[in-house]
Structure formats: structure tokens, C-alpha cells
Design a protein around this motif. Structure first.
Motif, mmCIF file in Angstrom:
data_model
loop_
_atom_site.group_PDB
_atom_site.id
_atom_site.type_symbol
_atom_site.label_atom_id
_atom_site.label_comp_id
_atom_site.label_asym_id
_atom_site.label_seq_id
_atom_site.Cartn_x
_atom_site.Cartn_y
_atom_site.Cartn_z
ATOM 1 N N MET A 74 0.879 -1.281 0.052
ATOM 2 C CA MET A 74 -0.101 -0.041 0.092
ATOM 3 C C MET A 74 0.754 1.342 0.192
ATOM 4 O O MET A 74 0.397 2.388 0.174
ATOM 5 N N GLY A 75 2.232 1.063 -0.211
ATOM 6 C CA GLY A 75 2.910 2.241 -0.319
ATOM 7 C C GLY A 75 3.377 2.964 1.082
ATOM 8 O O GLY A 75 3.719 4.202 0.888
ATOM 9 N N LEU A 76 3.328 2.244 2.285
ATOM 10 C CA LEU A 76 3.407 2.881 3.523
ATOM 11 C C LEU A 76 4.940 2.607 3.823
ATOM 12 O O LEU A 76 5.342 1.576 3.152
ATOM 13 N N ASP A 77 5.393 3.301 5.066
ATOM 14 C CA ASP A 77 6.834 3.014 5.266
ATOM 15 C C ASP A 77 7.360 1.546 5.842
ATOM 16 O O ASP A 77 5.948 1.025 6.486
ATOM 17 N N ASP A 78 8.278 1.062 5.605
ATOM 18 C CA ASP A 78 8.452 -0.181 6.309
ATOM 19 C C ASP A 78 8.365 -0.195 7.767
ATOM 20 O O ASP A 78 8.767 0.840 8.429
ATOM 21 N N ARG A 79 8.095 -1.308 8.599
ATOM 22 C CA ARG A 79 8.302 -1.521 9.834
ATOM 23 C C ARG A 79 8.597 -2.765 10.506
ATOM 24 O O ARG A 79 8.129 -3.814 9.726
ATOM 25 N N GLU A 80 9.602 -3.097 11.280
ATOM 26 C CA GLU A 80 9.732 -4.241 11.856
ATOM 27 C C GLU A 80 8.596 -5.124 12.420
ATOM 28 O O GLU A 80 7.864 -4.432 13.176
ATOM 29 N N SER A 81 8.671 -6.322 12.230
ATOM 30 C CA SER A 81 7.404 -7.202 12.899
ATOM 31 C C SER A 81 7.858 -7.235 14.470
ATOM 32 O O SER A 81 8.867 -7.151 14.761
ATOM 33 N N ASP A 82 6.640 -7.171 15.183
ATOM 34 C CA ASP A 82 6.900 -7.224 16.438
ATOM 35 C C ASP A 82 5.824 -8.138 17.100
ATOM 36 O O ASP A 82 5.277 -8.891 16.436
ATOM 37 N N GLU A 83 5.606 -8.312 18.501
ATOM 38 C CA GLU A 83 4.897 -9.087 18.852
ATOM 39 C C GLU A 83 3.413 -8.998 18.655
ATOM 40 O O GLU A 83 2.584 -9.938 18.652
ATOM 41 N N ALA A 84 2.849 -7.837 18.019
ATOM 42 C CA ALA A 84 1.590 -7.451 17.730
ATOM 43 C C ALA A 84 1.260 -8.040 16.312
ATOM 44 O O ALA A 84 0.270 -8.142 15.957
ATOM 45 N N SER A 85 2.317 -8.146 15.578
ATOM 46 C CA SER A 85 2.173 -8.162 14.133
ATOM 47 C C SER A 85 1.335 -9.526 13.913
ATOM 48 O O SER A 85 1.688 -10.571 14.694
ATOM 49 N N ARG A 86 0.688 -9.945 12.953
ATOM 50 C CA ARG A 86 -0.139 -11.006 12.569
ATOM 51 C C ARG A 86 -0.179 -11.233 11.078
ATOM 52 O O ARG A 86 0.089 -10.142 10.312
ATOM 53 N N ILE A 87 -0.295 -12.402 10.525
ATOM 54 C CA ILE A 87 -0.391 -12.938 9.268
ATOM 55 C C ILE A 87 -1.836 -13.023 9.179
ATOM 56 O O ILE A 87 -2.165 -14.301 9.764
ATOM 57 N N VAL A 88 -2.545 -12.312 8.416
ATOM 58 C CA VAL A 88 -4.020 -12.702 8.077
ATOM 59 C C VAL A 88 -4.003 -13.613 7.015
ATOM 60 O O VAL A 88 -3.648 -13.157 5.754
ATOM 61 N N ILE A 89 -4.639 -14.817 7.072
ATOM 62 C CA ILE A 89 -4.639 -15.845 5.739
ATOM 63 C C ILE A 89 -5.993 -15.492 5.397
ATOM 64 O O ILE A 89 -7.198 -15.366 6.011
ATOM 65 N N ILE A 90 -6.078 -14.868 4.008
ATOM 66 C CA ILE A 90 -7.259 -14.854 3.388
ATOM 67 C C ILE A 90 -7.367 -15.860 2.227
ATOM 68 O O ILE A 90 -6.393 -16.345 1.731
ATOM 69 N N ASP A 91 -8.512 -15.821 1.754
ATOM 70 C CA ASP A 91 -9.101 -16.704 0.664
ATOM 71 C C ASP A 91 -9.429 -15.823 -0.751
ATOM 72 O O ASP A 91 -10.250 -15.121 -0.487
ATOM 73 N N VAL A 92 -8.482 -15.971 -1.548
ATOM 74 C CA VAL A 92 -9.023 -15.119 -2.895
ATOM 75 C C VAL A 92 -9.017 -16.108 -4.003
ATOM 76 O O VAL A 92 -7.842 -16.610 -4.249
ATOM 77 N N ASP A 93 -10.197 -16.063 -4.622
ATOM 78 C CA ASP A 93 -10.005 -17.154 -5.829
ATOM 79 C C ASP A 93 -9.544 -18.419 -5.647
ATOM 80 O O ASP A 93 -8.960 -19.178 -6.013
ATOM 81 N N ASN A 94 -10.011 -18.942 -4.475
ATOM 82 C CA ASN A 94 -9.761 -20.510 -3.773
ATOM 83 C C ASN A 94 -8.136 -20.548 -3.570
ATOM 84 O O ASN A 94 -7.836 -21.762 -3.688
ATOM 85 N N GLN A 95 -7.608 -19.427 -3.404
ATOM 86 C CA GLN A 95 -6.153 -19.605 -3.267
ATOM 87 C C GLN A 95 -5.869 -18.848 -1.571
ATOM 88 O O GLN A 95 -6.270 -17.760 -1.622
#
Length: 161
Positions: A74-95
């Protein structure tokens, strides 16, 4: 059913559930029906020769899942992952696809009537991924259009791998 229950039932019928998350101090939301699960950040294996917003791949119960950095995409500044960071698994076109976000907040119900069109902000890279905005008690929530977020030529080539 009492009239208060009638009103509550009608209100729920007129709203849709969204998962909210934060990026760079802003609140974003995606349709809960596209969310498969939310994971703590694990080791992400890099993949050479991919666009910079693609962090790499993870193994999710025997399935390979591509993970993108929502901030970079989305063109935002980078940031290191921390304890609050998450990976949201989404389904797009069955993938399944993972999206790295700063944190995941909650599931909220949003009425389609409360969604305003995305503001025109010139050629801002992130504005093309915005479906609309809505006001809540906490402030503005930006609705993300996942199909646009994952629909350019580079992404189409990767999905064919």
C-alpha cells in the motif's frame, strides 16, 4: 420477540462482519468471509525475483502460502514485525494468501449505508486498494478491496507458479 430484539435482528441483517487491523496507525477492515485465520508471525522463506512487497512463503499445515507485506503493497513505510504483528490468511479465488499487518483488532459489523466512496487523493498508490471508508466511534475505518490488492500483473504471474 420484543421490539428491541426486532431492531437488533434487523440491524444485524443490514450489516456485514469485517475483521479490523492496523497499519501505520490507521484502522483497516476486510470482509470476514475472506479471512481463513490469523497467525502470529512465523519464519517466512524468501523467494528470489519477486516484487518487494512479497515477503516470501510459509508452510501452513503442509500448504505453501505466499505472504505479502501490506505496508509495502500500500506504499507505506516499512516497519519491523513485533509481538503484535499478525499474518492474516485470506482466501482469494480459492487460493490462500497471507497478509502481514501491524496488528489485528476485532470483528465489527459495518452497514453498507455507512460506507462512503474512497476519497480521491491524486495518484496515491494505496488509494486504488480502498473500497470505501466508514466512521466509527474510534475514528475512520478504511475498507480494503482484496481483489484489487491482489490483482496486478505481477501478482497474476505469481499465482500461476
Amino acid at each position: 420477540m420484543s421490539s428491541a430484539q426486532d431492531v437488533e435482528a434487523m440491524t444485524k441483517a443490514d450489516t456485514a462482519p469485517y475483521v479490523t487491523f492496523s497499519l501505520a496507525e490507521e484502522t483497516y477492515a476486510i470482509d470476514v468471509l475472506q479471512v481463513q485465520e490469523v497467525l502470529k508471525v512465523t519464519e517466512i522463506a524468501p523467494v528470489p525475483g519477486v516484487p518487494d512487497y512479497i515477503l516470501g512463503i510459509i508452510n501452513l499445515r503442509g500448504n505453501v502460502v505466499t505472504v505479502i507485506d501490506a505496508r509495502r503493497r500500500m506504499g507505506l513505510d516499512d516497519r519491523e514485525s513485533d509481538e503484535a504483528s499478525r499474518i492474516v490468511i485470506i482466501d482469494v479465488d480459492n487460493q490462500n494468501v497471507g497478509i502481514l499487518v501491524d496488528s489485528v483488532s476485532e470483528v465489527v459489523r459495518i452497514s453498507p449505508d455507512s460506507v462512503e466512496p474512497a476519497p480521491e487523493v491524486g495518484n496515491d498508490d494505496s488509494s486504488r486498494f480502498i473500497q470505501g471508508v466508514t466512521s466509527t466511534e474510534e475514528g475512520l475505518t478504511i475498507l480494503v478491496d482484496l481483489n484489487r490488492l491482489l490483482s496486478d500483473d505481477e501478482w497474476a504471474q505469481l499465482r500461476e507458479l
